[in-house]
Design a protein around this motif. Structure first.
Motif, PDB file in Angstrom:
ATOM      1  N   GLY A 698     -31.322  22.618  50.799  1.00  0.00           N
ATOM      2  CA  GLY A 698     -30.002  22.878  51.560  1.00  0.00           C
ATOM      3  C   GLY A 698     -29.012  21.408  51.429  1.00  0.00           C
ATOM      4  O   GLY A 698     -28.909  20.883  50.394  1.00  0.00           O
ATOM      5  N   THR A 699     -28.398  21.317  52.446  1.00  0.00           N
ATOM      6  CA  THR A 699     -27.509  19.867  52.660  1.00  0.00           C
ATOM      7  C   THR A 699     -28.038  19.100  53.607  1.00  0.00           C
ATOM      8  O   THR A 699     -28.589  19.353  54.468  1.00  0.00           O
ATOM      9  N   LYS A 700     -27.896  17.806  53.114  1.00  0.00           N
ATOM     10  CA  LYS A 700     -28.285  16.683  54.202  1.00  0.00           C
ATOM     11  C   LYS A 700     -27.481  16.773  55.453  1.00  0.00           C
ATOM     12  O   LYS A 700     -27.886  16.243  56.397  1.00  0.00           O
ATOM     13  N   LYS A 701     -26.162  17.176  55.286  1.00  0.00           N
ATOM     14  CA  LYS A 701     -25.407  17.370  56.200  1.00  0.00           C
ATOM     15  C   LYS A 701     -25.860  18.064  57.461  1.00  0.00           C
ATOM     16  O   LYS A 701     -25.837  18.038  58.619  1.00  0.00           O
ATOM     17  N   ALA A 702     -26.441  19.368  56.952  1.00  0.00           N
ATOM     18  CA  ALA A 702     -27.034  20.428  57.992  1.00  0.00           C
ATOM     19  C   ALA A 702     -28.157  19.563  58.349  1.00  0.00           C
ATOM     20  O   ALA A 702     -28.477  19.808  59.483  1.00  0.00           O
ATOM     21  N   LEU A 703     -29.123  19.089  57.830  1.00  0.00           N
ATOM     22  CA  LEU A 703     -30.272  18.357  58.217  1.00  0.00           C
ATOM     23  C   LEU A 703     -29.893  17.485  59.402  1.00  0.00           C
ATOM     24  O   LEU A 703     -30.584  17.458  60.404  1.00  0.00           O
ATOM     25  N   ALA A 704     -28.743  16.606  59.085  1.00  0.00           N
ATOM     26  CA  ALA A 704     -28.361  15.592  59.958  1.00  0.00           C
ATOM     27  C   ALA A 704     -27.874  16.163  61.345  1.00  0.00           C
ATOM     28  O   ALA A 704     -28.132  15.678  62.365  1.00  0.00           O
ATOM     29  N   ILE A 705     -27.173  17.263  61.189  1.00  0.00           N
ATOM     30  CA  ILE A 705     -26.676  18.079  62.512  1.00  0.00           C
ATOM     31  C   ILE A 705     -27.940  18.248  63.222  1.00  0.00           C
ATOM     32  O   ILE A 705     -28.006  18.108  64.645  1.00  0.00           O
ATOM     33  N   ALA A 706     -29.180  18.845  62.589  1.00  0.00           N
ATOM     34  CA  ALA A 706     -30.261  19.465  63.234  1.00  0.00           C
ATOM     35  C   ALA A 706     -30.826  18.090  63.913  1.00  0.00           C
ATOM     36  O   ALA A 706     -31.325  18.212  65.122  1.00  0.00           O
ATOM     37  N   ILE A 707     -31.060  17.083  63.239  1.00  0.00           N
ATOM     38  CA  ILE A 707     -31.901  16.014  63.835  1.00  0.00           C
ATOM     39  C   ILE A 707     -31.183  15.189  64.658  1.00  0.00           C
ATOM     40  O   ILE A 707     -31.624  14.793  65.967  1.00  0.00           O
ATOM     41  N   ARG A 708     -29.786  15.378  64.950  1.00  0.00           N
ATOM     42  CA  ARG A 708     -28.957  14.742  65.989  1.00  0.00           C
ATOM     43  C   ARG A 708     -28.933  15.674  67.286  1.00  0.00           C
ATOM     44  O   ARG A 708     -28.992  15.088  68.244  1.00  0.00           O
ATOM     45  N   ASN A 709     -29.223  16.763  67.150  1.00  0.00           N
ATOM     46  CA  ASN A 709     -29.189  17.922  67.969  1.00  0.00           C
ATOM     47  C   ASN A 709     -30.441  17.846  69.004  1.00  0.00           C
ATOM     48  O   ASN A 709     -31.251  18.814  68.645  1.00  0.00           O
ATOM     49  N   ASP A 710     -30.659  17.003  69.887  1.00  0.00           N
ATOM     50  CA  ASP A 710     -32.113  17.264  70.562  1.00  0.00           C
ATOM     51  C   ASP A 710     -31.956  17.939  72.121  1.00  0.00           C
ATOM     52  O   ASP A 710     -32.593  17.594  72.560  1.00  0.00           O
TER      53      ASP A 710
END
Length: 724
Positions: A698-710
């Motif tokens: 997928g995209t690293k942008k989507a992965l970054a969104i997920a990791i930031r969202n705790d």
């Protein structure tokens, strides 16, 4: 458009949807040389049936001329060909194409009269004995009765698929029950919710503002909220949701809540004692079952904490040292602390991520307790987790359901207050998966003398069922907790484990594909590209490079069910790629099941001892007996075709459903389209399911969104407060 009449015999069913009855069929119509395509809503259509239809002709831009059926009547077939087709279609359990051919060859056009009036004559046919005659007779009678029920239900807008379920649940009483209280359907029958029951009720003539409808609507909303994880829901928001569903005023919802509480179907708790500010409607509304369970968990834990252990352990330090020498291991300081805590406490929690030594602690605790003569029991929520526990410790482990001896025939769990488990210590692994109801039943069966040790990873997704039990117990401060954070040397060699901890701490994972052999990130922007890469990875690339079996070893985990890379579409495409069409398959609604398909159970079936999330393989499909066999962890389980709404394809499953399981290789799509579900604990849970290989696509942008969202979705529970 002009209405026309058409009479003909169903030659084959191209497509049918059990949920709404929509069917595409090929019909051999009188006066027409070629087969006619007919479309419309039918009651359990069968090849060989003769239909008198009224409808309209129209030209479909892709499929050409079709006859759209507005209404129809069914007739039994009159020709030998039609009867053979009719009987061999799977209409009657015990009759497949071969036996149907023999019967029709013997009795010709009189076949249906023989089955109706002289069924014992079937013993003249090769392969039909008393047992099969009895089976055919029962199925024939059931078929006549279900047709009557279906006719009644169809006139009230119920599809054939639901009609079959209703008949199976209520039998001959179906029509009476539906007429008296159609809202029972929503609670009694899996797959029928309030919306469908409400549509039936209004067709029958129930008023929109009837108290029965309002009560059913409130219960429906609370059950939906429980499915989202809530043990209770605040009073005012609940009224708003109920009023919206019912399309009625809040006062009717309020009256329904009050009546349900008076009938003891709900429990209302005043929350003003828990907060400083007084609010007149600051109340918690519980389904009674959840109130009983949550209160019961708190009561049992407090009781366990205040009753002495089965027997004191003399000189635990010497015992721990002796076990380390015997096992040739060196426990870290935190691990020794955890073992000592287990020795000294009646109830404790051990929590930590992968590679932090939880299994070593469990194994050491078992050996310490054995040395002092303790009787041990081990369990986990799922079969796979229990099997892993057994393999890691060499000690027998069961699922919690089997430990508690659930019996459908005897009406529930056989282990309880009156008949507790026989143990001095109980260790439960994967405790983050345990919901409120299961934890209550577990604690009811723990003997007062026993030590209870809960082991789990609190950073994973919470349980699929209602509650956030492990987290609430930890947050309450009522029991000692040992949190493991150190990754041990052997685990440090795994990029999967290193990256799981980085994700959990809010950092992007290390993903240099050139310098890694177990963790990869493949960047693709569009869902179509992600889908194509997943198919290639599962079918060819991963098996070729790593030697993993494409079905048994590789699991696709996705955040959602819908969309191009949602579980539903991924399963369709992966089935095409990994298990292409063969002669042995059948269709249930919009799903086709094939021999060797990987499937998953999606609800607890205590009768079959198969539970939500269990994965198996289809090993046999018998069209004649209308049954299929699925093997789960070496155990064969038989399903009737009508029960197959309990299973779905499992080449791809949601991350939630994968909890408690580990797979040699996992593939995880991560896209912006999953925005609503992109959360740190979801990605963390998905990554920690992979034992030897993890591939994110997928995209690293989507992965970054997920990791930031705790910020995990709040679940309304009161267990922490009850324990505090």
């Amino acid at each position: 458009m002009t209405t026309s009449d058409l009479q003909g015999q169903i030659e084959r069913i191209t497509y049918t949807n059990d949920e709404n009855g929509y069917t595409v069929a090929k019909v051999k119509a009188y006066g027409h040389h070629d087969l006619i395509t007919v479309v419309g809503n039918f009651m359990s259509p069968m090849p060989g049936e003769v239909l008198d239809m009224k409808g309209e002709w129209h030209n479909h831009p892709k499929f050409g001329q079709q006859f759209k059926v507005l209404s129809y009547n069914t007739k039994v077939p009159a020709t030998v060909y039609g009867i053979r087709k009719y009987l061999g279609s799977g209409l009657i359990k015990g009759l497949g194409p071969i036996i149907a051919e023999r019967i029709v060859s013997k009795f010709g056009e009189n076949t249906l009269d023989v089955i109706e009036e002289k069924i014992e004559s079937l013993n003249q046919v090769e392969g039909i004995g008393k047992k099969r005659i009895a089976m055919i007779q029962k199925a024939w009678e059931d078929q006549k009765e279900i047709r009557e029920v279906m006719l009644f239900l169809q006139t009230h807008g119920v599809s054939s698929g639901y009609a079959a379920k209703i008949f199976k649940q209520y039998g001959k009483e179906a029509i009476t029950i539906v007429q008296e209280n159609p809202y029972r359907l929503a609670t009694d029958i899996f797959g029928i919710g309030f919306i469908t029951a409400d549509r039936i009720a209004q067709k029958i003539g129930f008023a929109k503002d009837s108290p029965m409808r309002a009560s059913a609507g409130v219960l429906y909303v609370l059950n939906q909220l429980a499915d989202e994880g809530h043990v209770y829901y605040p009073y005012d928001p609940l009224m708003d949701k109920a009023a919206e569903i019912l399309e009625l005023g809040r006062e009717i919802a309020a009256d329904a809540i009050a009546q349900l509480a008076a009938d003891r179907k709900l429990v209302i708790e005043d929350l003003n004692d828990a907060v400083e500010e007084f609010k007149p409607n600051h109340k918690a509304v519980f389904l009674t079952q959840f109130h009983v369970c949550e209160s019961g968990i708190a009561h049992r834990l407090k009781l366990l904490l205040h009753i002495p252990k089965a027997m004191p352990l003399a000189d635990p330090d010497a015992t721990i040292q002796e076990i380390q020498s015997h096992k040739a291991i060196q426990l870290a300081e935190k691990q020794i602390q955890a073992v000592k805590c287990a020795i000294q406490s009646k109830v404790m929690v051990i929590t930590g991520g992968p590679g932090t030594g939880k299994t070593t602690i469990i194994d050491t605790v078992i050996n310490v307790f054995k040395a002092f003569g303790y009787k041990m029991l081990l369990a986990a929520p799922t079969g796979r987790a229990a099997k892993r526990m057994n393999e890691a410790t060499g000690h027998p482990a069961k699922t919690i359901h089997r430990l508690l001896e659930y019996s459908m025939a005897k009406g529930g769990f056989q282990k309880n207050y009156e008949n507790p488990l026989d143990c001095d210590a109980l260790i439960i692994d994967e405790a983050s998966m345990i919901d409120t109801v299961l934890m209550y039943h577990l604690l009811k069966a723990v003997p007062n003398r026993a030590t209870l040790i809960l082991v789990g990873d609190v950073n994973q997704l919470p349980s699929v069922g209602a509650g956030n039990v492990l987290n609430d117990i930890i947050e309450s401060g009522a029991v000692p907790v040992v949190s493991l954070t150190e990754i041990f040397r052997q685990a440090k060699q795994s990029k999967i484990i290193i990256n799981a901890h980085k994700i959990n701490q809010g950092f992007m994972p290390y993903s240099d594909n050139k310098d890694c052999d177990d963790f990869y990130f493949i960047e693709k922007e569009s869902p179509e590209d992600v889908l194509n890469i997943i198919l290639r990875l599962a079918k060819d690339r991963i098996p070729a490079r790593f030697g993993f079996h494409p079905i048994d070893d590789i699991q696709v985990l996705t955040p959602m069910n819908k969309g191009i890379v949602g579980a539903v579409n991924l399963n369709i495409e992966l089935q095409k790629a990994l298990n292409p069409e063969n002669n042995t398959e059948f269709t249930r609604g919009q799903r086709s099941f094939r021999l060797n398909d990987k499937v998953m159970q999606i609800r607890n079936n205590y009768d079959k001892e198969v539970f939500n999330g269990d994965i198996g393989r289809i090993t046999n499909i018998d069209v004649e007996s209308q049954e299929l066999v699925i093997i789960f962890d070496g155990r064969e389980v038989v399903y009737e075709f009508s029960e197959c709404d309990e299973i779905v394809l499992a080449y791809s499953v949601s991350v939630h459903k994968a909890q408690g399981s580990e797979y040699p290789a996992v593939i995880i799509p991560v896209l912006i389209q999953h925005y609503m579900l992109l959360q740190r604990n979801l990605i963390y849970t998905a990554v920690t399911r992979g034992k030897k290989l993890v591939v994110l696509v997928g995209t690293k942008k989507a992965l970054a969104i997920a990791i930031r969202n705790d910020k995990t979705q709040k679940r309304f529970t009161r267990l922490r407060e009850r324990l505090g």
